[in-house]
Scaffold this motif. Structure first.
Motif, short mmCIF file in Angstrom:
data_model
loop_
_atom_site.label_atom_id
_atom_site.label_comp_id
_atom_site.label_asym_id
_atom_site.label_seq_id
_atom_site.Cartn_x
_atom_site.Cartn_y
_atom_site.Cartn_z
N PHE A 1 1.16 -1.47 0.06
CA PHE A 1 0.40 0.12 0.04
C PHE A 1 0.65 1.31 0.25
O PHE A 1 0.42 2.04 -0.24
CB PHE A 1 -1.27 -0.07 1.03
N LEU A 2 1.85 1.29 0.58
CA LEU A 2 3.17 2.42 0.28
C LEU A 2 3.08 3.72 -0.97
O LEU A 2 2.50 4.60 -0.50
CB LEU A 2 4.40 2.19 0.96
N PRO A 3 3.03 3.31 -1.75
CA PRO A 3 3.17 3.94 -3.19
C PRO A 3 1.38 4.95 -3.27
O PRO A 3 2.18 5.62 -3.63
CB PRO A 3 2.74 2.91 -4.45
N LEU A 4 0.58 4.34 -2.63
CA LEU A 4 -0.84 5.87 -2.54
C LEU A 4 -0.78 6.40 -1.55
O LEU A 4 -1.36 7.26 -1.51
CB LEU A 4 -1.81 4.70 -2.08
N CYS B 1 7.70 8.14 3.37
CA CYS B 1 7.80 6.99 2.48
C CYS B 1 8.87 6.63 2.92
O CYS B 1 8.92 5.53 2.93
CB CYS B 1 7.74 7.28 1.03
N VAL B 2 9.36 6.92 3.11
CA VAL B 2 11.03 7.04 3.40
C VAL B 2 10.96 6.46 5.10
O VAL B 2 11.75 5.03 5.25
CB VAL B 2 12.15 8.21 3.67
N VAL B 3 10.29 7.19 5.87
CA VAL B 3 10.38 6.30 7.15
C VAL B 3 9.06 5.02 7.79
O VAL B 3 9.79 3.70 8.15
CB VAL B 3 9.09 7.13 8.37
N LEU B 4 8.39 4.66 6.46
CA LEU B 4 7.69 3.51 6.27
C LEU B 4 8.24 2.32 5.50
O LEU B 4 8.80 1.33 5.97
CB LEU B 4 6.14 4.32 5.91
N GLY B 5 9.27 2.99 4.91
CA GLY B 5 9.93 2.14 4.16
C GLY B 5 11.20 1.05 5.29
O GLY B 5 11.62 0.19 4.60
N LEU B 6 11.86 1.97 5.93
CA LEU B 6 12.83 1.71 6.82
C LEU B 6 12.21 1.13 7.80
O LEU B 6 12.71 -0.34 7.94
CB LEU B 6 13.70 3.00 7.05
N TYR B 7 11.09 1.07 8.45
CA TYR B 7 10.48 0.75 8.80
C TYR B 7 10.04 -1.02 8.55
O TYR B 7 10.29 -1.73 9.60
CB TYR B 7 8.86 1.07 9.68
N SER B 8 10.10 -0.78 7.30
CA SER B 8 9.01 -1.91 6.75
C SER B 8 10.27 -2.84 6.35
O SER B 8 10.48 -4.09 5.64
CB SER B 8 7.97 -2.31 5.98
N GLY B 9 11.21 -2.43 6.14
CA GLY B 9 12.33 -2.94 5.28
C GLY B 9 12.72 -2.95 3.86
O GLY B 9 12.99 -4.28 3.68
N LEU B 10 12.14 -2.12 3.34
CA LEU B 10 11.66 -2.35 1.78
C LEU B 10 13.12 -1.98 0.85
O LEU B 10 12.67 -2.01 0.04
CB LEU B 10 10.44 -1.43 1.18
N PHE B 11 13.59 -1.23 1.52
CA PHE B 11 14.70 -0.44 1.21
C PHE B 11 15.92 -1.60 1.14
O PHE B 11 16.77 -1.47 0.39
CB PHE B 11 15.09 0.30 1.63
N GLU B 12 15.59 -2.67 1.08
CA GLU B 12 16.43 -3.95 1.47
C GLU B 12 17.28 -4.25 0.17
O GLU B 12 16.98 -5.29 -0.77
CB GLU B 12 16.59 -4.84 2.45
N SER B 13 15.42 -4.21 -0.84
CA SER B 13 14.49 -4.60 -2.27
C SER B 13 14.71 -3.49 -3.15
O SER B 13 14.29 -1.82 -2.79
CB SER B 13 13.37 -5.59 -1.97
N ARG B 14 14.08 -3.21 -3.81
CA ARG B 14 13.79 -2.17 -4.75
C ARG B 14 12.81 -1.56 -4.81
O ARG B 14 11.81 -0.70 -5.23
CB ARG B 14 13.78 -2.47 -6.67
N ARG B 15 12.02 -2.48 -3.18
CA ARG B 15 10.09 -1.97 -4.18
C ARG B 15 10.33 -0.54 -3.34
O ARG B 15 9.46 -0.12 -3.24
CB ARG B 15 9.82 -2.70 -2.59
#
Length: 333
Positions: free
Chosen positions: A17-20, A48-62
């Motif tokens: 849902f993050l891109p929304l 987006c950065v905070v949630l991405g880091l919290y969810s570990g999304l920046f470990e991939s391209r997502r």
């Protein structure tokens, strides 16, 4: 953006849902200025950065894809906001020019002239329009109060230009000419110099002096409605029909002036065909001769406003043609 954040935290990083979050700057660009859109976009990127880091999304391209989506929508929102604000500024400028043109073309009529009380109503068929092809003017001259109400054939700027020619010629002739027929001839000559092709203007001229009558000169225009103090109504039709202004090249005779009794308590309602040709859902025309009860209001402006509301109510929506009305009331002694 808050709702998307809550849903994203609740559903987990696997749902996507993050891109929304980009909906925030997208909607901001529709309703706010570019600075507000940029601030909302910056907040969306941070979120987006905070949630991405919290969810570990920046470990991939997502995570990077979501951040680029938010940044791209923010940039598009800022551009759209700038373009929208420019269009709004241009529209405000056009409206301002239209209002100035209206004040020049259709000047406010005097509310009173001697024993007469006067009210006017103008409704344009074009949404947000300030001016159109209908015209009116009231001039106090040595011969009495002189009035013109007319309707220019066609629409748009050409109709406005023709209306300006007619009104300019009438304002000058109403002061200078000794009788109403001469005023009509001056307006006719001025219009013939400016018109091209088969364009024409229907108009009615009136002169109300110290006598018990009003003199009318009708150039193919709908006859005004006469309302007596007892509620009786009648149309002041000319003895013979005449062609509109601008068609004298066809060899027709000029209209002859005729008189109608006009005493204290009487009313004259001038109008254009946009009033009488207003149709209801069944296709019935507006019955203007049944509006006498609405004209019993002590204030002529209130009375004319009531007629206007009745016309719009009859049409059950916006009118399809410009509609002008001018009410002249002879005050009781």
């Amino acid at each position: 953006m808050a709702v998307v954040s809550v849903v994203d935290l609740t559903a987990g990083p696997g749902v996507g849902f993050l891109p929304l979050v980009s909906l925030g700057p997208a909607f901001a660009g529709l309703v706010g200025g570019w600075r507000r859109t940029a601030l909302v976009g910056l907040a969306a990127c941070v979120l987006c950065v905070v949630l991405g880091l919290y969810s570990g999304l920046f470990e991939s391209r997502r995570g990077l894809t979501a951040l680029l989506s938010v940044a791209g929508v923010t940039a598009a929102g800022v551009v759209a906001s700038v373009m929208r604000q420019r269009r709004e500024a241009e529209l405000a400028s056009v409206r301002s020019i239209a209002e100035v043109a209206q004040r020049v073309l259709l000047r406010p009529v005097p509310r009173g002239a001697g024993p007469l009380r006067i009210a006017v109503s103008y409704t344009s068929a074009v949404a947000e329009a300030r001016i159109g092809g209908d015209l009116y003017e009231v001039v106090t001259s040595p011969a009495g109060v002189r009035i013109i109400v007319g309707d220019v054939q066609g629409k748009g700027l050409e109709a406005v230009e023709s209306a300006a020619v007619v009104l300019g010629a009438f304002r000058e002739a109403a002061h200078d000419e000794p009788d109403l027929s001469a005023v009509g001839q001056r307006v006719e000559r001025a219009l013939n110099r400016h018109l091209s092709g088969e364009r024409f203007v229907t108009a009615i001229l009136a002169e109300i002096g110290d006598g018990p009558d009003a003199t009318l000169l009708n150039f193919g225009h709908p006859a005004p409605l006469v309302v007596r103090p007892d509620g009786a109504v009648a149309y002041a039709a000319p003895p013979e029909r005449a062609l509109p202004l601008g068609l004298t090249l066809h060899g027709s005779d000029a209209p002859l002036p005729h008189t109608v009794p006009f005493a204290p308590g009487d009313q004259l309602l001038f109008y254009t065909d946009g009033v009488t040709e207003a149709r209801d859902a069944a296709g019935r025309f507006y019955p203007l001769d049944e509006c006498a009860a609405l004209l019993k209001e002590p204030d002529p402006e209130t009375a004319l406003r009531s007629v206007r509301e009745d016309v719009v109510g009859h049409a059950e929506g916006p009118l399809h043609d410009d509609a002008a009305m001018l009410l002249v009331r002879f005050r009781c002694a």
